[in-house]
Scaffold this motif. Structure first.
Motif, mmCIF file in Angstrom:
data_model
loop_
_atom_site.group_PDB
_atom_site.id
_atom_site.type_symbol
_atom_site.label_atom_id
_atom_site.label_comp_id
_atom_site.label_asym_id
_atom_site.label_seq_id
_atom_site.Cartn_x
_atom_site.Cartn_y
_atom_site.Cartn_z
ATOM 1 N N THR B 189 -63.608 -73.485 -23.713
ATOM 2 C CA THR B 189 -64.656 -73.271 -22.721
ATOM 3 C C THR B 189 -64.143 -73.496 -21.301
ATOM 4 N N ARG B 190 -63.266 -74.462 -21.150
ATOM 5 C CA ARG B 190 -62.730 -74.710 -19.804
ATOM 6 C C ARG B 190 -61.956 -73.503 -19.277
ATOM 7 N N VAL C 213 -64.405 -63.104 -28.872
ATOM 8 C CA VAL C 213 -65.706 -63.120 -29.531
ATOM 9 C C VAL C 213 -66.477 -64.404 -29.254
ATOM 10 N N ARG C 214 -65.797 -65.510 -29.279
ATOM 11 C CA ARG C 214 -66.507 -66.795 -29.194
ATOM 12 C C ARG C 214 -67.103 -67.014 -27.803
ATOM 13 N N GLN C 215 -68.293 -67.619 -27.798
ATOM 14 C CA GLN C 215 -68.998 -67.893 -26.554
ATOM 15 C C GLN C 215 -68.617 -69.266 -25.997
ATOM 16 N N ALA C 216 -68.830 -69.428 -24.720
ATOM 17 C CA ALA C 216 -68.517 -70.701 -24.065
ATOM 18 C C ALA C 216 -69.597 -71.733 -24.374
ATOM 19 N N ASP C 217 -69.201 -72.984 -24.413
ATOM 20 C CA ASP C 217 -70.145 -74.087 -24.614
ATOM 21 C C ASP C 217 -70.809 -74.389 -23.274
ATOM 22 N N PRO C 218 -72.149 -74.224 -23.173
ATOM 23 C CA PRO C 218 -72.794 -74.371 -21.853
ATOM 24 C C PRO C 218 -72.697 -75.783 -21.275
ATOM 25 N N THR C 276 -79.157 -71.927 -26.208
ATOM 26 C CA THR C 276 -79.142 -72.962 -27.234
ATOM 27 C C THR C 276 -77.969 -72.734 -28.162
ATOM 28 N N SER C 277 -77.625 -73.760 -28.858
ATOM 29 C CA SER C 277 -76.563 -73.658 -29.850
ATOM 30 C C SER C 277 -76.868 -72.492 -30.800
ATOM 31 N N GLN C 278 -78.137 -72.348 -31.144
ATOM 32 C CA GLN C 278 -78.517 -71.303 -32.092
ATOM 33 C C GLN C 278 -78.390 -69.908 -31.473
ATOM 34 N N SER C 279 -78.833 -69.763 -30.249
ATOM 35 C CA SER C 279 -78.784 -68.428 -29.635
ATOM 36 C C SER C 279 -77.344 -67.983 -29.430
#
Lengths: 319, 319, 319, 319, 319, 319
Positions: B189-190, C213-218, C276-279
């Protein structure tokens, strides 16, 4: 975690630009005995040491971090020695006019000549330091020695500091800039200081010779083979008593004959009756047991965590 | 100057040792898209930027320092994944007895097999990280891109962050350890955050395309050469308008014919009447003048000093 | 399959030999941002792209092949700049006489001086180009970035084209030969064109941020850590809204305190209630499904064949 | 100028994916005797040859271009052997569910094991070829030999083709896939063909031994020094007549005595009365004059141009 | 086992120091065609040859050992050419006084200029040779070719000796020192001698073409692909009969058409009725059987020992 | 000059082939702490030492030559551990039949698995050693440290011997073959012996600290900077007296404050009244004069010759 502050550890200055010395100084920026090598070597060594030997870990991280700070000093000095290059490279307008008006031909010749000092200052880095040695060879991780044993690593470091010291000594021959000399002398002196820190730390591990755990085979540890014929010399390295194990040197004047006589040295014998195979095995067993315990007891087998947080704060409150 | 604090920036943990994943993770320790590459790239770029663009210098040093802190996180994770290896290597006593009593043969076989994962964990580093990629190839300064121009360097950094991001994404496929995944997701993420910082910083330089100062020759900037025959495709990269300069794409279906017809392209012409040789020259002249001024005015020509000391203190007193 | 025609893509000429500029130009022949790097990078990237994205494959192969053609232009220019060296090296007859008669001493001195420009032109390559950068460091595959994902690779390419452009810009400062400048300007302009092609191709992949593909952790994607103290600066990279994800930047002025307070950031929280983690998981699932399908459906699981033959002919007949 | 067509030169196919053989095959993609090495070696050699020896230039470019086409075949085969890896790496959605439902643990174990074959297929290249050898070491320009003299370069090429041939021969031991074997046998055979082309071309240069211009000193050219004692052997390499110069071998059984007796060989004498210092000098002078003329007459001294354009068209019209 | 005697194999001398030529000469100390490369190549090749082919093993070790002795000659020459540098670097006392009194400024300028020749002589090696080529690039094991088959290795060596010869020839152009020329001519001549030794040894292996065991596929072994269009040439490499296999060359003027017509060459046919698939298979089987026997019969399957000791002594007694 | 005798210095044997351990052992053949590194390091160092310090030159050449002999032992052991591989690779006949008859599928699977241990044993070296480390990374001259000063070089060597010792210690964990262990223990012990030889030789140079000539600046030589915060430790490296210079350690707990207070350390002062700027300068002058004399008096300024011939013989006659 690392932090940075904008002030250099040492007040690095230069009297005037000098691209040629900037090239030489690259040796300590991205060269084999330079500051990045030192920083990375101690930083990488520190990982295995952290749990079993936290005091020595602190020392390694103190010095590694100082070496990063020295890397910054060296880079800053190179940048100042290259002042003007970056700006000149942006100056692309009206070049033809300038050239013809101001004897530009000669100027450009001179400029090209300077650039030849290290072409990459001119055509690659845009007038900044490159992560290479003074010949433009990129820094490589092959410079870093870290073998997971402090009795080895600290000796590697004493060698590394000796080399870094002499390179600064040599560099001092190639500049007259009093500011730059001041900086080089500071950096050179710090290598002398670090050498002694590593030597002191080595002494806290006992026994520390031979490095590691396994003992030397007394049939081979005190033999000197005269492999280079002509102008043979005798000295404390093959005459008298060995420095650490205190064994008498045995000088084999004719290795070929010796090898043939002893079935390829396999049938060699030792005169030393004190170091029996059994006594050495026991010494190894004791040392091994001690080291294994030091290391393994310091690391949990599962759910391993590197840092604790908030602990210092609590202690601060207590104090 | 750099500082270090003992706490990691992120609370890295591992559930249990896993030498195989330790090997894979080396890719981000000493590999071409790893944390050392990122740290060194931004650190080296920062030198040319410091005087003319102090705000962007601050950003580069903030991110460079964070990457050093990530390097420490990756190294610590590798070290925890290798827990037990260093201790086992010290365990040399009574090996024969242990072997025969405890089915040591099989144990050693298993141990050798693990070591094969990366032999240097076993025979070189003593169970610590090595400054190499996952195949054992030493880190090299050739990974670092720094060209002395922010409109280039910031784009290099956006590419570098994209690569680092995908490598963490791939690594996440190879571990089930929830602690390790947590750490990898933070680090991944960073990279996403840093990408956007560099993109924002790039926008503060205007114009920033083409990168550098010199303008593109309109005879060649909008031409697409169909060099690979068969299954030709048209898309926004050769059809419509170019992304930055807004020129209409010209598709050369038969480059050989075009080259022969135009005397090796030298006789090419452009339809664009707005970009004359003169107008481009003036644009270059303006831009060049502006950049040269920004850079040269920020650096004295002699008695150059990198840092000022005690200044912050004075200001603090005022505040 | 590749073909070659004897004509260069661009009519490269030189006014007169210039071994010094030949050395500088090596930077674009065998250097880290040179034509071979570009050619090999796009060529290697093309393999994973061919089946799922044939249009972008065509673009990569068009540009890769053009870069090979540029490599030839650069090599030809170096060769012409070295005209005379190869012949002179064959001239070994009667050297003593020539020397004494024609002031050969001085001539040889001059010759040696020229050779010092790059000794390998004189003693290794016999007056031809070497596959090295301008300092003589051999080209390395470590320059090539290919990560099997177009949203990463195309960004790598935009960075690479930016660097190649600035190196040509810098090189233009070091020659006055109008023919050579003409060639350099053509090559420089093509990097500008390629940059825009890659940018246009990137836009055909949606979404393309974050890359992969993977999304960033907000919790971590919008945080700015102030790791470098003193002369702190605020700008669009840590103030306002992030460029791609549109999140508000959070500026952590004292990272050490933050890290301790949040148990090593693990207890960080996000204000963003929309992600959210789910979205995020669902977004990843959708994107993953789409990409996997694009890729896997394009490749048979067995009896895999790269090319079809005779197909074009059939189509040609139809047309 | 290079062109590309979408069809491979050879119809490369694979029966089913095999990541392990893909790793081995990297040896011919980015290894020291692989296709890129061959392509680049002949391509780089061609520059010095083009003007004086246009026929041999044509041959070098024909073979260099074919080697690029072989590089593409090898890369395509690796890509097909890795089918499925790229898609799997994109499959990040719902991983936990899949894992628990489908015995994912074991599947992941197996997957990790495969990845260990070459970790960079998994974590770096995303399932595409890497520009490395089979151990992951990046390709280097140090593999390329080009010395500006056809009597040397063509011999280098015969050595290179021999090595490439044996590597394909060894590779054939490690796969049972009939399609892959078919491709390997084609590539192996082409090395055999190229060897003979280079050998034939070498014969068109007369004399071609010793390579280059300078003649051997008859005092040293036929001496064999017995430097390795014990189990001495005599054979046509130290007994009888030498292969090219036809001199009788002189066997020095005791080099140390010989060296001392002859003042470090400086006082050596030759029995050969036909090769006087003067006759050799004349031979060198003649050969030198011929070669210098061939080379220098083929290159103008100023306003040098590499290609002519439109010429072929004119000729075509005539025909 | 190796021995050393203090006398050089050749009486190397220099008339006076010459740091510039010392730099050039590094090409043969630590460069890609230098003495270390030769020594290590033959030394490494010797291991696989020792048991099955002891006579050729003796030859390889004789020549390898001579090359080590040449490495020493080259290093000694470099050291003598650098005479004075090491001493000057130790001269750090009273520098300021010396400078001001003796026009030290100019002297230092000159000294710096010399150092620029190769900065590492000045700031790294202290005036001794470095294990690099003439550009300062470290020697690499990638230079060494050893493929475990004498029909390949001996051809590699003939190429290597050719390259070493030409580099000495080129070096002779850059020095006027009669002593140095004497040494270079000796070393150059030895390469000519070694070439012929390897050629004679190759002839003792029959058949030796194609190298290795596997035979060429007659459908592809005599085909010449015209991959480079324009200025096509015909010569013995694509016209007439091939050098080793004696097959008639088939010239494919339009490879693209041929590839499409033959389904990617897979449907190629051969006119040669003598080399059937069966006859080639039998030839391979015979050759394979012979080689396997030669190799395997020479090595025990367990309790393997490299040397025998005392044997020579016994034989000596008999004599 | 070097000689070779066919007998190994040590009677190396192996019980049975073991390709996996052969791979590990490569670490000491072509790895960073292996025998070639040691041999080349001492050999290269010897050149600068020969004239001024002939006794130490003799020692360096004795040990260098022994290390070459150890390199041969390691290579021979690897070759014996690979017994059978070379023969198997020649076995290409009738493979299909063998495969189907003898469960060849499984056999080949096993064979491939073994080959995976180090693919280059299978597809490149033909079952012989490669000049690489255990991961296949080629040996590099960057491993060699030689700085032209015995007080540095001998310390480098003590570090190098320590590392070589621990690698043999680690290797002993990975084999059960009693013959191989015997050989490893011999080699390991020799490193212990060499360490002590270098240590003894270092003591013959007085003073030898700081290494080189220049003295440390007393303002910086005894300062310890606490650069890593948290878990600070005190030990003999920052508390008490320094090991060589005997200065009291000064612990700077807050380097940032110290740096700001002292204008970037430039205004630092020393408490040591005995080491004045003047006294240090005199010490340097004396030491410099002595060293310069030792070095320069040992080398003529022109007509320099490395060896004398026939001298030993004369002396022999006298005796």
């Amino acid at each position: 975690m690392f932090y940075h502050t904008k002030e250099l550890q040492f007040n690095a200055r230069v009297s005037k630009p000098d691209p040629r010395f900037a090239r030489l100084l690259l040796e300590q920026f991205g060269g084999g005995n330079g500051e990045l090598k030192a920083a990375m070597q101690y930083f990488v060594q520190a990982f295995t040491v952290k749990n079993p030997y936290p005091d020595q870990y602190d020392m390694l991280m103190d010095i590694a971090t100082e070496e990063f700070s020295h890397l910054e000093i060296v880079g800053a000095t190179i940048q100042m020695l290259l002042s003007g290059v970056n700006g000149e490279l942006k100056n692309v307008a009206e070049e033809d006019e300038i050239m013809s008006l101001l004897g530009g031909k000669a100027a450009k010749e001179g400029y090209i000549h300077e650039a030849m000092v290290n072409p990459q200052f001119g055509v690659l880095s845009g007038g900044g330091p490159t992560l290479t040695d003074s010949n433009g060879v990129p820094w490589t991780g092959a410079y870093v020695n870290a073998n997971g044993d402090p009795t080895v690593d600290l000796r590697s470091n004493m060698g590394a500091e000796s080399r870094a010291k002499i390179v600064y000594e040599y560099l001092l021959k190639f500049t007259d800039d009093p500011y730059v000399k001041e900086t080089l002398k500071f950096l050179m002196t710090r290598e002398v200081a670090h050498f002694q820190m590593f030597e002191a730390a080595l002494a806290t591990f006992q026994p520390n010779f031979p490095p590691g755990v396994r003992q030397a085979d007394p049939r081979y540890s005190n033999v000197y083979f005269n492999m280079s014929k002509g102008a043979e010399a005798r000295g404390p390295w093959n005459d008298g008593t060995s420095t650490q194990l205190g064994e008498p040197w045995k000088y084999v004047a004719d290795p070929q004959a010796q090898v043939e006589k002893t079935n390829g040295l396999v049938d060699s014998e030792t005169d030393d009756t004190t170091k029996t195979s059994q006594s050495l095995k026991e010494m190894e067993a004791d040392l091994s047991k001690k080291k294994v315990k030091e290391i393994n007891s310091a690391t949990p087998e599962k759910d391993i965590q590197w840092s604790e947080y908030g602990v210092k704060n609590k202690n601060d409150n207590k104090a």
